[in-house]
Structures are given as C-alpha cells and as structure tokens.
Design an enzyme around this catalytic site. Structure first.
Site, PDB file in Angstrom:
ATOM      1  N   HIS A 215       0.865  -1.193   0.000  1.00  0.00           N
ATOM      2  CA  HIS A 215       0.000   0.000   0.000  1.00  0.00           C
ATOM      3  C   HIS A 215       0.893   1.231   0.000  1.00  0.00           C
ATOM      4  O   HIS A 215       1.298   1.730   1.058  1.00  0.00           O
ATOM      5  CB  HIS A 215      -0.910  -0.039   1.235  1.00  0.00           C
TER       6      HIS A 215
ATOM      7  N   HIS B 182       1.279   4.725  -2.511  1.00  0.00           N
ATOM      8  CA  HIS B 182       0.914   5.515  -3.699  1.00  0.00           C
ATOM      9  C   HIS B 182       2.208   6.136  -4.219  1.00  0.00           C
ATOM     10  O   HIS B 182       2.831   6.934  -3.500  1.00  0.00           O
ATOM     11  CB  HIS B 182      -0.089   6.602  -3.338  1.00  0.00           C
TER      12      HIS B 182
ATOM     13  N   HIS C 242      -9.520   0.979  -1.106  1.00  0.00           N
ATOM     14  CA  HIS C 242      -9.462   1.670   0.183  1.00  0.00           C
ATOM     15  C   HIS C 242     -10.871   1.614   0.777  1.00  0.00           C
ATOM     16  O   HIS C 242     -11.848   1.948   0.096  1.00  0.00           O
ATOM     17  CB  HIS C 242      -9.093   3.132   0.000  1.00  0.00           C
TER      18      HIS C 242
ATOM     19  N   GLU D 199     -11.025   3.653   6.066  1.00  0.00           N
ATOM     20  CA  GLU D 199      -9.916   4.522   6.524  1.00  0.00           C
ATOM     21  C   GLU D 199     -10.549   5.568   7.435  1.00  0.00           C
ATOM     22  O   GLU D 199     -10.287   5.617   8.625  1.00  0.00           O
ATOM     23  CB  GLU D 199      -9.225   5.161   5.311  1.00  0.00           C
TER      24      GLU D 199
ATOM     25  N   ASP E  37       1.840   4.095   2.680  1.00  0.00           N
ATOM     26  CA  ASP E  37       0.791   4.925   2.070  1.00  0.00           C
ATOM     27  C   ASP E  37       1.379   6.065   1.221  1.00  0.00           C
ATOM     28  O   ASP E  37       1.442   5.937  -0.002  1.00  0.00           O
ATOM     29  CB  ASP E  37      -0.160   5.467   3.153  1.00  0.00           C
ATOM     30  N   ASP E  38       1.775   7.162   1.859  1.00  0.00           N
ATOM     31  CA  ASP E  38       2.343   8.317   1.141  1.00  0.00           C
ATOM     32  C   ASP E  38       3.541   8.810   1.958  1.00  0.00           C
ATOM     33  O   ASP E  38       3.457   9.849   2.633  1.00  0.00           O
ATOM     34  CB  ASP E  38       1.283   9.421   1.023  1.00  0.00           C
TER      35      ASP E  38
HETATM   36  N1  ADE Z   1      -4.517   8.589  -2.090  1.00  0.00           N
HETATM   37  C1  ADE Z   1      -3.280   8.704  -1.587  1.00  0.00           C
HETATM   38  N2  ADE Z   1      -3.280   8.418  -0.285  1.00  0.00           N
HETATM   39  C2  ADE Z   1      -4.554   8.108   0.052  1.00  0.00           C
HETATM   40  C3  ADE Z   1      -5.192   7.708   1.247  1.00  0.00           C
HETATM   41  N3  ADE Z   1      -4.536   7.588   2.401  1.00  0.00           N
HETATM   42  N4  ADE Z   1      -6.525   7.493   1.213  1.00  0.00           N
HETATM   43  C4  ADE Z   1      -7.194   7.635   0.081  1.00  0.00           C
HETATM   44  N5  ADE Z   1      -6.642   7.998  -1.065  1.00  0.00           N
HETATM   45  C5  ADE Z   1      -5.329   8.219  -1.090  1.00  0.00           C
HETATM   46 ZN    ZN Z   2      -3.705   4.791   0.393  1.00  0.00          ZN
END
Ligand code: ADE
Ligand code: ZN
Length: 354
Positions: A28, A30, A208, A211, A289-290
């Site tokens: 996971h 991006h 997703h 969350e 994630d990011d």
């Molecule tokens: N796109 C990038 N990060 C995300 C996240 N945590 N939740 C939903 N979309 C995303």
């Molecule tokens: Zn994500």
C-alpha cells in the site's frame, strides 16, 4: 495470533534491528505519495512548473493535515510537476531505492492516471514510465515490483470507465485495480460495474475502505466490488461480525499507521488498532501509504508502531509473513520469499544470548 513459527523473545532495544533486517513486501504505497519536496522542486524546474512555495522546507512545513481531504488537496497540487514518462520513471526509481534500503523485497505500487490526464499528461506516459522502473527493479534494486491502478472515487463512474478504456492497451503492465481518494460520501458500490469489468479482464481487485469511512464501506468493498484485499480497513475494529469475516476468509488489510496518525484517524499511535487486529487473527500488514507526506517509509512505520504498541518479535514475523501471503506474487515466488524470511529470523535468533 496464528503463526507457523514461534519466535524467540527479543529485547526491546534489538527489535528495531530485526524490523529493519527482515525482508518484507509493501502493498500500500501511492507512488505519487513518495515524491519528496526536493524531487518536487527538481521536477518543477525541469518542466517549467511554478510551485506555490519558496523552498522544499516550506513545502514540508505545509504538511499539517486534519483529515484525509486536507491531505488530498496538497497531494494533488504536488502532482502537477509530473509531466513526462521520464518523470514517472525517476519518481519510481527514487522510491525503489528507498524501499531496497528498508529490505523491501517486493512492492505493489498504487498509481492513478486520472490526476495526470487531468493535467494533460497521456495515460500511457504514466504507465510506461512506472512500468519501466518495475521491470528494472530486480537488477537495479534487488527486488520485484508491480503496478495497481487506482480509480479516483471522488470522480464519476463514467470517468472511471474512461480511465479503464485508456489503459486497456497497456493491460499487461498492471496487476490490479484499486479505489482511492476522498472516501466519505463515495461508497464502493458507486464503482460496482467498473470493478466487475476489471474482474472480467483478470485483474486483481483491492479498494481503500474503512480509513475514515464506516465498516459498511468495507462490507460493500468485499461483497459488491469483490476485492481481495482492503486498504486501511482500520474501522473494522468497530464491527465484531466484520472482524469475524476478515479472520475467517483471511482477507488482508494493508494498514498504514503513520498515515492514520497524520490524517487524525487516531489521536496517537498508542491508540492504533493494529495490535488488536493481529491478536484477533486478522491478516494485517504494515505499509507507508504516502511516505513523503506522512513522515516515514515502511521501516519507520514498523519501528514507531512497535514502540507505541509494545509489539513483539512474534508480531514482526507475522506481519512480514502476512505481507508475502497477501501479495499478488506467483505462489512459488511467495514461498521463496517466506523461506528467505525464515532464514533471516534463523540468523537473527542465533545471534540472541542463550
Ligand atoms: N490517495 C493517496 N493516499 C490516500 C489515502 N490515504 N486514502 C485515500 N486515497 C489516497
Ligand atoms: Zn492509500
């Protein structure tokens, strides 16, 4: 927690070393969320894009979020520097180098084309640049990597279908499709027909769900979209019947603790549900994630979460094993990765005082 292997207890001060050394899959991530401010500035200069910040430091200082949407607004603005196939290739290579340093031996990278086509970039430049980096990953970075295309859920079903049609000629460069972006108000069932088409094309399916959104979105991702994994899924802890379903059907959750902290899903890591999920038998994994936005790559997610929750070497083994079992690798390769994981644990355990 079920586990084939009983791991010897490891003192808290040696756990970070084990977490660092163990091979793991990241499921996971991006790729656009790996764009560090310095690289954002370099690409802006290369492409003649003017950023609304004076420096990389100022960009970092703007990364204060109070929910998912406040992050997505800044994140989408950052993607404006990406223009060419080479940009996507370079961004992916920078991530793969970071992942290799964290002993990630396999990564499944989320990307989207809708953001970029909205900026005038061709979908094929996005896919081809990222795919070239994935193809080179074994030789350049000693790991494997594959791509999962995320539809953006704040856009319409028609737009998702148009996106799918654009990438069809490149279908073999993608292993699956997912669903990302603003969760609340955009339930999975909005994309039921697109996911049915993706399924018919033989792609893997993830989404997703849970969350920020309710457990009902996790149920519909499973029952309507028929996904194989849930991204985040942390809200499942509120619904005992859903927890039972996840455990019984061994549905993996790709959990991202630092993301949940930075987006205020939890007020502190000490309150995170990961330990409770694992102890209930959920096939949870740890991911970043990011990472450029949330303050840490995968090993930082592991070390901070283990320290906050008092997780053990047994949890570490379970999480790494889950990451391979939940991956979309071929079964023989998955098995090979688990054997490597066992070998690393054997070596580590033999270094412990008797
Ligand atoms: N796109 C990038 N990060 C995300 C996240 N945590 N939740 C939903 N979309 C995303
Ligand atoms: Zn994500």
């Amino acid at each position: 927690m079920s586990s084939l292997r009983t791991v010897r207890p490891v003192a808290a001060e040696r756990l970070p070393e084990l977490l660092r050394r163990m091979p793991k899959a990241e499921l996971h991530m991006h790729i656009e969320g790996s764009l560090e401010p310095e690289q954002m500035f370099a690409l802006a200069q290369r492409n003649g894009v003017v950023l609304p910040y004076p420096s990389a430091q100022a960009v970092r200082e703007a990364y204060v979020f109070d929910n998912l949407q406040s992050f997505l607004d800044i994140y989408h603005a950052g993607t404006r520097v990406l223009k060419t196939e080479q940009d996507f290739y370079d961004m992916a290579c920078a991530y793969l180098a970071r992942a290799q340093a964290d002993n990630v031996s396999h990564a499944e990278l989320f990307f989207d084309t809708q953001t970029h086509t909205g900026h005038g970039v061709a979908a094929q430049d996005v896919v081809n640049g990222l795919h070239r980096a994935c193809v080179e990953a074994p030789l350049r970075f000693g790991m494997t990597a594959s791509l999962i295309l995320c539809f953006l859920r704040h856009l319409s079903e028609d737009e998702a279908f148009a996106c799918l049609e654009q990438v069809l000629p490149l279908r073999d460069k993608i292993v699956g499709v997912g669903l990302a972006s603003s969760e609340r108000g955009h339930p999975p069932e909005k994309f039921a027909r697109v996911f049915a088409r993706a399924r018919a094309l033989g792609w893997h399916l993830v989404a997703h769900a849970g969350e920020e959104g309710p457990p009902a979105y996790i149920w519909s991702a499973l029952d309507v979209l028929k996904v194989e994994r849930i991204d985040h899924g942390v809200q499942a802890i509120q619904d005992p019947a859903l927890m039972q379903r996840l455990v019984q059907d061994r549905i993996p959750l790709t959990v991202c603790p630092l993301s949940n902290l930075k987006l205020c899903v939890y007020a502190s890591l000490q309150q995170h549900s990961l330990g409770r999920m694992l102890d209930a038998g959920v096939v949870a994994t740890v991911n970043s994630d990011d990472p450029a936005y949330f303050g840490g790559y995968i090993n930082e997610n592991f070390t901070q979460t283990f320290a906050a929750l008092g997780l053990t070497a047994q949890h570490a083994y379970q999480l790494a094993r889950n990451s391979f079992q939940a991956s979309f690798m071929e079964p023989a390769e998955r098995q090979r990765q688990i054997e490597r994981l066992d070998a690393v644990f054997d070596t580590f355990e033999s270094s412990l005082p008797s």
